[in-house]
Design a protein around this motif. Sequence first.
Motif, short mmCIF file in Angstrom:
data_model
loop_
_atom_site.label_atom_id
_atom_site.label_comp_id
_atom_site.label_asym_id
_atom_site.label_seq_id
_atom_site.Cartn_x
_atom_site.Cartn_y
_atom_site.Cartn_z
N GLN A 85 -91.51 7.81 -53.82
CA GLN A 85 -90.27 7.58 -54.42
C GLN A 85 -90.21 7.36 -55.73
O GLN A 85 -89.37 7.73 -56.45
N ALA A 86 -91.26 6.59 -56.30
CA ALA A 86 -91.22 6.43 -57.79
C ALA A 86 -91.45 7.73 -58.57
O ALA A 86 -91.04 7.92 -59.64
N GLY A 87 -92.08 8.74 -57.81
CA GLY A 87 -92.36 10.05 -58.38
C GLY A 87 -91.14 11.00 -58.43
O GLY A 87 -91.32 12.15 -58.79
N GLY A 88 -90.00 10.52 -58.04
CA GLY A 88 -88.85 11.29 -57.92
C GLY A 88 -88.69 12.27 -56.44
O GLY A 88 -87.95 13.23 -56.53
N ALA A 89 -89.46 12.07 -55.75
CA ALA A 89 -89.76 13.06 -54.29
C ALA A 89 -89.06 12.41 -53.44
O ALA A 89 -88.76 11.22 -53.29
N GLN A 90 -88.55 13.05 -52.43
CA GLN A 90 -87.97 12.77 -51.35
C GLN A 90 -88.88 12.23 -50.15
O GLN A 90 -89.93 12.74 -50.32
N ARG A 91 -88.56 11.38 -49.45
CA ARG A 91 -89.34 11.07 -48.29
C ARG A 91 -89.32 12.22 -47.38
O ARG A 91 -88.29 12.51 -46.83
N ALA A 92 -90.52 12.45 -46.65
CA ALA A 92 -90.64 13.65 -45.84
C ALA A 92 -89.78 13.40 -44.40
O ALA A 92 -89.04 14.43 -43.84
N CYS A 93 -89.90 12.38 -44.02
CA CYS A 93 -88.99 11.90 -42.87
C CYS A 93 -87.53 12.04 -43.07
O CYS A 93 -86.68 12.39 -42.06
N ASP A 94 -87.04 12.31 -44.29
CA ASP A 94 -85.72 12.29 -44.77
C ASP A 94 -85.33 13.80 -44.95
O ASP A 94 -84.01 14.25 -44.91
N CYS A 95 -86.11 14.80 -44.89
CA CYS A 95 -86.06 16.16 -45.31
C CYS A 95 -85.59 16.84 -44.06
O CYS A 95 -85.99 16.55 -42.77
N GLU A 96 -84.76 17.75 -43.88
CA GLU A 96 -84.12 18.23 -42.80
C GLU A 96 -84.44 19.88 -43.31
O GLU A 96 -84.38 20.53 -44.10
N CYS A 97 -84.30 20.64 -42.00
CA CYS A 97 -84.29 22.19 -41.92
C CYS A 97 -83.38 22.89 -42.92
O CYS A 97 -82.18 22.77 -42.86
N GLY A 98 -83.75 23.68 -43.91
CA GLY A 98 -83.12 24.52 -44.63
C GLY A 98 -82.66 23.82 -46.15
O GLY A 98 -82.22 24.61 -46.69
#
Length: 125
Positions: free
Chosen positions: A33-46
């Motif tokens: 999160q500090a690196g500006g990335a999304q949490r993998a658990c929140d990512c959705e297909c597409g």
Amino acid sequence: MSKTGGGYWRRLVRRLTSDVSELDADDLSERSQAGGAQRACDCECGQEAVVLGRLRSVGLSPKASAPTLEAELFDGTEGVTLVWLGRRKIAGIEPGRLIKARGRIAVRDGRKVLYNPYYELQNTA
């Protein structure tokens, strides 16, 4: 006792009583999160996603007819499989390495996948 003191003791007790893998997952999640990335658990297909985590495993896919390099990235919340089609090896892509990857999330066999992701190797410090 002040709020800061109570928070400190609570964190200290948690650090002393939690197992190492749980603490590592928490650290990875915070760093992601500090690196500006999304949490993998929140990512959705597409969805176009940027994930940051540690490579747990790297190997050639036994299922593919053409060479396919696969790596499992874990960000502290969930794993994402990174797949490079037509590649047998990529310099720097090795287990334990911290990496930031970007691409469109797909789902294969119920698992999140990034095909031919753009990636940046991260410093471990």
